[in-house]
Write an enzyme that holds these catalytic residues in place. Structure first.
Site, PDB file in Angstrom:
ATOM      1  N   ARG A 295      -9.065  32.269 -32.347  1.00  0.00           N
ATOM      2  CA  ARG A 295      -9.645  30.996 -32.772  1.00  0.00           C
ATOM      3  C   ARG A 295     -10.835  31.249 -33.691  1.00  0.00           C
ATOM      4  NH1 ARG A 295     -11.212  25.861 -29.996  1.00  0.00           N
ATOM      5  NH2 ARG A 295     -11.170  25.417 -32.230  1.00  0.00           N
TER       6      ARG A 295
ATOM      7  N   GLU B 241     -21.240  21.142 -34.680  1.00  0.00           N
ATOM      8  CA  GLU B 241     -21.026  22.104 -35.754  1.00  0.00           C
ATOM      9  C   GLU B 241     -21.244  21.432 -37.104  1.00  0.00           C
ATOM     10  OE1 GLU B 241     -17.615  24.641 -33.435  1.00  0.00           O
ATOM     11  OE2 GLU B 241     -17.417  22.530 -33.912  1.00  0.00           O
TER      12      GLU B 241
ATOM     13  N   ASP C 182     -13.572  29.825 -24.472  1.00  0.00           N
ATOM     14  CA  ASP C 182     -14.785  29.941 -25.273  1.00  0.00           C
ATOM     15  C   ASP C 182     -15.838  30.696 -24.466  1.00  0.00           C
ATOM     16  OD1 ASP C 182     -16.604  29.587 -27.299  1.00  0.00           O
ATOM     17  OD2 ASP C 182     -16.587  27.400 -27.245  1.00  0.00           O
TER      18      ASP C 182
ATOM     19  N   TYR D  19      -9.968  23.923 -36.652  1.00  0.00           N
ATOM     20  CA  TYR D  19     -11.056  24.363 -37.523  1.00  0.00           C
ATOM     21  C   TYR D  19     -10.505  24.897 -38.846  1.00  0.00           C
ATOM     22  CZ  TYR D  19     -14.312  24.190 -33.539  1.00  0.00           C
ATOM     23  OH  TYR D  19     -15.099  23.786 -32.490  1.00  0.00           O
TER      24      TYR D  19
ATOM     25  N   ARG E 145     -20.171  17.534 -37.758  1.00  0.00           N
ATOM     26  CA  ARG E 145     -19.335  16.963 -36.701  1.00  0.00           C
ATOM     27  C   ARG E 145     -20.196  16.015 -35.871  1.00  0.00           C
ATOM     28  NH1 ARG E 145     -16.193  20.854 -32.320  1.00  0.00           N
ATOM     29  NH2 ARG E 145     -16.051  19.383 -30.569  1.00  0.00           N
TER      30      ARG E 145
END
Length: 647
Positions: free
Chosen positions: A68, A260, A92, A370, A276
């Site tokens: 990712r 972000e 994450d 993303y 974002r």
């Protein structure tokens, strides 16, 4: 059409094109008012369209079950570097993730083996590195790779502190290379970029940072971060260096509900922040800095950039263009252009420093999370993105994007079923070319009648036109998002506008009565159901242990007496809980005496608006009584309420 279920899709779209009206053109072009000054065409026409793509990392291959978080840049020697997370557990931070990298020496056609920039540790004590972002100093050739360093805590769980040995702090790390990304040195800069001890967490926004080219701060290196302040708010902050990366400092934190975020230098040296929105407005947030990214002005919503609360990318299309030039105003933007899902990967182009985005093209209609863009030495562009199966690289040129710098607007309009309306079209030709025969194409339902005209487009001037829409008598009340494309021999521009059919004006409504609303722990105000934004919602009170359960009620004052015939309910868009199931509808002329129920039934779990219809009646007030929740929960949440009737 929009992917937002709150706005109805027009069934079985047809594309209707209108050529210019010669008589109208002859009468008005000579007197057209000048638009923004344009010195030549900012985007060169011609060339063969180019778009190719290939997978760089596929989940389950080369040692990691999950990849990712893309980052992409060009080295001073012209090599292309792609970086991303290798996630052994698929999660994450905090997780034993590694920062990986692949290199291309031929402009992205072929790629070398996967290498490690920062290696995670899967055995105790676990440590990991996540969310890479490149930043290249074009003056010294130094390359930086910013990323997260985690041990026991991720972004949400990090506690205040800056001690690199504290495992409960989410740390900021930067890897530095002076040999084009072949080898890296590493350091933790948490203390350097945490001027406020109340900042308890931070992470670098993945993708690519920038180096300023113009003005008193030329040469400054800027990398964006998201922090959590002492109050728990998500804020954006620029971390920058004026000594080529020897030291780093944080500017002033900006906004609330940020996440972000990226920056881009505008043609006049100002810095545009694009973020974002963790508050889930369904759009991007923007702000502008006049001091090189140290501080920013007011944060606003850019409604030209729909977004599902996702990371995105914004860059200069011509990074070496002189300050103030037409090319310096050209920006490219990539994101998932949906408000409800990470899908519809789209690239947009602006020719006026991000004020308008008339050009767009979908590169991935399915899953796309993303993405990050970078300009390549050969004049094409690199795009690294997440298709849902790993990391994919694409290469494209502006001929593939196929646009013309001619933003145009068509205002939103409201009418009743069976009525006709004419709305103006305003076009600004920012390009340096004349377009004698533009046409306007609209996505319209096959039973809608549409007619229109557009003037010829003269370089650097405004042009006018109009569109006439006739809606059949049997059209279902709702808000219809209509896409419009301006087609020219030099490329296309696009926009959208909303046609509201048979609904009362929410702006004239107010909340007459509500049994409870949650305002202590979240923005669950009742007024959110009439704000026109399906990303917000009314939530019944939940922060008190003795908060009331079902039934729940909410009543609207329509601002005057109308003939109404239905209520449209839209459920909360970002949660499967608190969905109204069984319901009753009541109406009133005075807000005291209620008639009904005039309608009753059971809503489904659909994300789209649902109708509760009843025989037409005069009323000033309407009440929704929620009798139960779809899964038996205690609380209720409603995104939007619309009233069907005559304005």
């Amino acid at each position: 059409m929009t992917a937002n279920p709150y706005l109805r899709r027009l069934p079985r779209r047809r594309a209707v094109s209108f050529l210019l009206a010669p008589a109208l053109a002859a009468a008005t072009v000579a007197g057209a008012s000048p638009a923004q000054a344009i010195a030549g065409a900012p985007v060169p026409p011609g060339g063969e369209p180019l778009y190719t793509e290939q997978d760089l990392a596929v989940n389950g291959r080369e040692g990691f079950p999950n990849y990712r978080i893309p980052a992409l840049t060009v080295t001073p020697d012209g090599d292309l570097l792609a970086s991303y997370d290798g996630r052994p557990t698929g999660i994450d931070a905090p997780g034993p993730n590694s920062i990986l990298q692949r290199r291309s020496t031929d402009g992205g056609r072929t790629w070398g083996e996967q290498q490690v920039v920062s290696a995670g540790q899967t055995t105790a004590p676990i440590k990991g590195f996540s969310d890479p972002s490149y930043l290249v100093d074009r003056e010294t050739g130094t390359i930086f790779n910013f990323h997260v360093y985690s041990q026991r805590q991720g972004f949400a769980g990090s506690r205040p502190g800056t001690d690199p040995a504290d495992p409960n702090v989410l740390h900021a790390n930067v890897a530095t290379s002076t040999d084009g990304g072949l080898t890296w040195s590493h350091r933790t800069i948490t203390a350097d970029i945490t001027p406020d001890p109340g900042w308890r967490s931070r992470f670098a926004a993945s993708g690519e940072g920038i180096q300023l080219r113009y003005g008193p701060h030329a040469g400054r290196l800027i990398q964006q971060y998201t922090i959590i302040n002492a109050a728990g708010a998500f804020q954006a902050v620029s971390v920058y260096s004026d000594d080529h990366g020897r030291t780093w400092r944080a500017g002033e934190a900006v906004g609330v509900g940020m996440d972000e975020n990226k920056t881009v230098e505008l043609s006049d040296g100002r810095v545009l922040l694009n973020s974002r929105d963790s508050a889930r407005s369904g759009y991007r947030k923007v702000a502008v800095s006049t001091d090189g990214g140290h501080s920013y002005g007011p944060v606003t919503i850019d409604r030209d950039l729909p977004d599902p609360t996702n990371n995105a990318s914004i860059i200069r299309a011509f990074p070496d263009a002189p300050a103030g030039s037409a090319r310096a105003k050209v920006l490219l933007f990539s994101n998932a252009a949906s408000q409800t899902s990470r899908s519809q990967g789209t690239i947009r182009m602006s020719c006026d420093d991000g004020q308008t985005w008339p050009v767009s093209k979908v590169f991935q209609p399915g899953s796309m999370s993303y993405s990050t863009l970078t300009a390549l030495p050969d004049g094409t562009y690199g795009l690294l993105y997440e298709p849902g199966t790993g990391i994919r690289y694409a290469n494209f040129n502006l001929a593939w994007l196929g646009g013309i710098c001619a933003p145009f607007t068509i205002p939103d309009v409201a009418l009743e079923p069976g009525q006709q309306v004419t709305v103006p079209v305003a076009v600004t030709n920012q390009s340096g070319i004349a377009v004698p025969k533009p046409s306007l194409q609209l996505d319209a339902s096959p039973d809608w009648q549409v007619q229109g005209s557009v003037e010829p487009l003269m370089p650097g001037r405004q042009a006018k036109g109009q569109v006439t829409i006739t809606v059949p008598a049997g059209t279902t009340p709702g808000r219809y998002r209509v896409g419009a494309t301006l087609r020219t021999s030099a490329g296309n521009a696009s926009t959208t506008f909303t046609v509201t059919v048979g609904l009362l004006d929410q702006a004239r409504m107010s909340i007459a009565d509500v049994d409870s609303e949650e305002t202590a722990r979240e923005d669950g105000r009742a007024s959110n159901v009439i704000d026109g934004n399906p990303s917000t919602f009314w939530h019944t009170e939940w922060s008190r242990a003795d908060a009331p359960g079902y039934p729940h009620r909410i009543s609207l004052d329509l601002g005057g007496t109308h003939t109404i015939s239905g209520l449209q309910y839209t459920r909360r868009q970002n949660s499967a809980n608190e969905q109204v199931a069984d319901y009753e509808i009541y109406t009133s002329l005075n807000g005291t005496t209620w008639d009904g129920p005039v309608a009753s039934g059971r809503f489904t779990t659909s994300l789209a608006p649902q109708r509760a219809v009843f025989p037409a009646r005069d009323a000033r007030y309407i009440r929704l009584v929620a009798l139960s929740e779809q899964t038996g929960h205690k609380y209720a949440a409603v995104a939007e309420l619309e009233v069907e009737g005559q304005r």
